[in-house]
Design an enzyme around this catalytic site. Structure first.
Site, PDB file in Angstrom:
ATOM      1  CG  ASP A  98      60.294 -51.186  64.913  1.00 19.03           C
ATOM      2  OD1 ASP A  98      61.241 -51.446  65.680  1.00 19.03           O
ATOM      3  OD2 ASP A  98      59.354 -50.412  65.217  1.00 19.03           O
ATOM      4  CG  ASN A 128      53.415 -51.482  75.178  1.00 21.94           C
ATOM      5  OD1 ASN A 128      52.687 -52.427  75.369  1.00 21.94           O
ATOM      6  ND2 ASN A 128      54.558 -51.589  74.537  1.00 21.94           N
ATOM      7  CG  HIS A 133      53.778 -54.553  78.850  1.00 23.88           C
ATOM      8  ND1 HIS A 133      54.222 -55.853  78.759  1.00 23.88           N
ATOM      9  CD2 HIS A 133      54.794 -53.775  78.417  1.00 23.88           C
ATOM     10  CE1 HIS A 133      55.460 -55.857  78.301  1.00 23.88           C
ATOM     11  NE2 HIS A 133      55.833 -54.603  78.077  1.00 23.88           N
ATOM     12  CG  ASP A 140      52.954 -58.941  76.124  1.00 22.91           C
ATOM     13  OD1 ASP A 140      53.775 -58.115  75.677  1.00 22.91           O
ATOM     14  OD2 ASP A 140      53.090 -59.518  77.214  1.00 22.91           O
ATOM     15  CD  GLU A 188      58.892 -52.118  68.443  1.00 25.02           C
ATOM     16  OE1 GLU A 188      60.134 -52.165  68.306  1.00 25.02           O
ATOM     17  OE2 GLU A 188      58.137 -51.360  67.801  1.00 25.02           O
TER      18      GLU A 188
HETATM   19  P1  GH3 Z   1      58.765 -46.353  66.147  1.00 25.47           P
HETATM   20  O1  GH3 Z   1      57.560 -46.113  65.307  1.00 25.47           O
HETATM   21  O2  GH3 Z   1      59.856 -45.393  65.857  1.00 25.47           O
HETATM   22  O3  GH3 Z   1      59.240 -47.762  66.035  1.00 25.47           O
HETATM   23  O4  GH3 Z   1      58.325 -46.083  67.658  1.00 25.47           O
HETATM   24  P2  GH3 Z   1      58.216 -47.179  68.803  1.00 25.47           P
HETATM   25  O5  GH3 Z   1      57.608 -46.522  69.993  1.00 25.47           O
HETATM   26  O6  GH3 Z   1      57.527 -48.377  68.294  1.00 25.47           O
HETATM   27  O7  GH3 Z   1      59.737 -47.596  68.974  1.00 25.47           O
HETATM   28  P3  GH3 Z   1      60.661 -47.910  70.191  1.00 25.47           P
HETATM   29  O8  GH3 Z   1      61.698 -48.870  69.757  1.00 25.47           O
HETATM   30  O9  GH3 Z   1      61.136 -46.603  70.773  1.00 25.47           O
HETATM   31  O10 GH3 Z   1      59.749 -48.604  71.250  1.00 25.47           O
HETATM   32  C1  GH3 Z   1      59.469 -49.950  71.232  1.00 25.47           C
HETATM   33  C2  GH3 Z   1      58.517 -50.209  72.364  1.00 25.47           C
HETATM   34  O11 GH3 Z   1      58.090 -51.566  72.298  1.00 25.47           O
HETATM   35  C3  GH3 Z   1      59.121 -50.074  73.737  1.00 25.47           C
HETATM   36  C4  GH3 Z   1      58.300 -50.985  74.574  1.00 25.47           C
HETATM   37  O12 GH3 Z   1      57.282 -50.247  75.204  1.00 25.47           O
HETATM   38  C5  GH3 Z   1      57.628 -51.920  73.578  1.00 25.47           C
HETATM   39  N1  GH3 Z   1      57.957 -53.310  73.792  1.00 25.47           N
HETATM   40  C6  GH3 Z   1      59.149 -53.944  73.602  1.00 25.47           C
HETATM   41  N2  GH3 Z   1      59.035 -55.241  73.908  1.00 25.47           N
HETATM   42  C7  GH3 Z   1      57.755 -55.464  74.293  1.00 25.47           C
HETATM   43  C8  GH3 Z   1      57.027 -56.607  74.731  1.00 25.47           C
HETATM   44  O13 GH3 Z   1      57.538 -57.735  74.824  1.00 25.47           O
HETATM   45  N3  GH3 Z   1      55.712 -56.449  75.040  1.00 25.47           N
HETATM   46  C9  GH3 Z   1      55.110 -55.228  74.941  1.00 25.47           C
HETATM   47  N4  GH3 Z   1      53.823 -55.128  75.243  1.00 25.47           N
HETATM   48  N5  GH3 Z   1      55.773 -54.138  74.543  1.00 25.47           N
HETATM   49  C10 GH3 Z   1      57.067 -54.240  74.227  1.00 25.47           C
HETATM   50 MG    MG Z   2      58.621 -49.536  66.868  1.00 21.27          MG
HETATM   51 MG    MG Z   3      61.749 -51.000  67.803  1.00 17.67          MG
END
Ligand code: GH3
Ligand code: MG
Ligand code: MG
Ligand code: MG
Length: 298
Positions: free
Chosen positions: A172, A180, A185, A189, A216
């Site tokens: 992760d 982001n 965004h 990506d 992610e």
């Molecule tokens: P942690 O270190 O605890 O993992 O914190 P985090 O912010 O990475 O974790 P969290 O799961 O809360 O957030 C994941 C974020 O990933 C939320 C969203 O903004 C981003 N995300 C999810 N899918 C995509 C995607 O397809 N593209 C982009 N650019 N961002 C994404």
């Molecule tokens: Mg994360």
């Molecule tokens: Mg996550």
């Protein structure tokens, strides 16, 4: 160059094979068999794209051959067209009920055979493409969640028989929401694509399966890999992602993008459900996050 499709012609009469070959050999590679035994032998070596199958043959008839092909999961998707002089409704229905895709009456018209073969090969190509798309993540080209489930089920079943070990890594990206928020965004990506490519390069044996199973979040399924080796692979991934040097000014762990990884290894037995590996690796990932991120725990 695209490989030419392979057509397997099965008929006990050589003159029929010659007529069908003449109609098809300009566009396809032709294999042929004159009995069921020869078909079984051939199918192991040649993976035909389509089978033209005679019904009446001495010994095992075409219906039995069709049943055999349809009951073998590796062969079942090969389209079968019956070609027979049995010109009555019951015979045609029986062939179609056994899973044949079409039925051509003898004496055959070369033009009709060409047209039907072309259409069925095109349908097969589209089915295969759809099947690939259904398990592919559109952003990264890695497998998707469905691929993860299918591969885990298949590998745990296979390894239960061989008594092999299965390792799973879950990854992760750290502080990715902040990433982001800071860079947008689209940059996010691109970061996901780079992490995916790094993961793909690190787990690249033919048996390894790498998927993006959440936004992610990624997973590697590593059959016949023990815990120590899985930990090394996970450490390599962690180092290589850091070495990408993707700037991340809102991260608490470093000035660049880092990842946390959880690793789980266990011998496969039929009483452990496939999702147990994901749950176990997920628990380790949770510990890695809580311990400060940018690390591997297993
Ligand atoms: P942690 O270190 O605890 O993992 O914190 P985090 O912010 O990475 O974790 P969290 O799961 O809360 O957030 C994941 C974020 O990933 C939320 C969203 O903004 C981003 N995300 C999810 N899918 C995509 C995607 O397809 N593209 C982009 N650019 N961002 C994404
Ligand atoms: Mg994360
Ligand atoms: Mg996550
Ligand atoms: Mg015959």
């Amino acid at each position: 160059m695209n490989k030419r499709p392979v057509i397997l012609i099965v008929d006990d009469e050589v003159s029929n094979i010659e007529i069908l070959s003449a109609a098809l050999e300009d566009d396809y590679d032709i294999s042929f068999a004159t009995s069921a035994d020869e078909v079984y032998e051939l199918l192991r070596n040649v993976m035909p794209d389509l089978v033209l199958l005679d019904v009446l043959m001495p010994g095992t008839n075409g219906y039995e051959v069709c049943k055999h092909i349809k009951s073998d999961s590796l062969l079942a998707d090969i389209p079968i067209i019956f070609t027979t002089a049995l010109g009555h409704e019951g015979a045609e229905l029986e062939g179609l009920a056994l899973g044949a895709i079409d039925y051509i009456a003898k004496p055959i018209s070369p033009a009709i055979v060409q047209a039907r073969v072309r259409n069925h090969l095109e349908l097969k190509r589209m089915r295969d493409q759809l099947a690939t798309l259904a398990v592919t993540d559109a952003l990264t080209g890695l497998g998707n969640r469905r691929q993860l489930e299918q591969s885990l089920a298949r590998e745990t079943r296979r390894l239960s028989v061989t008594g092999g070990l299965l390792s799973v890594i879950i990854l992760d990206i750290d502080f990715f929401k902040r990433f982001n928020d800071l860079y947008g965004h689209m940059v996010g990506d691109r970061c996901i694509v780079q992490v995916a490519a790094t993961l793909h390069r690190a787990a690249r044996r033919a048996a390894d399966v790498t998927v993006r199973y959440g936004g992610e979040e990624f997973a590697c399924i590593l059959p016949d890999i023990g815990h120590e080796e899985a930990m090394e692979i996970a450490e390599t991934i962690s180092m290589r992602v850091s070495a990408l040097g993707i700037p991340h000014d809102a991260s608490d762990t470093a000035a660049f993008v880092t990842v946390s990884l959880g690793v789980a290894t266990a011998p496969c037995t039929l009483d452990i459900p496939p999702e147990a590996w994901i749950n176990a690796a997920d628990r380790q990932l949770y510990l890695a996050k809580n311990a400060g991120r940018n690390r591997v725990i297993g």
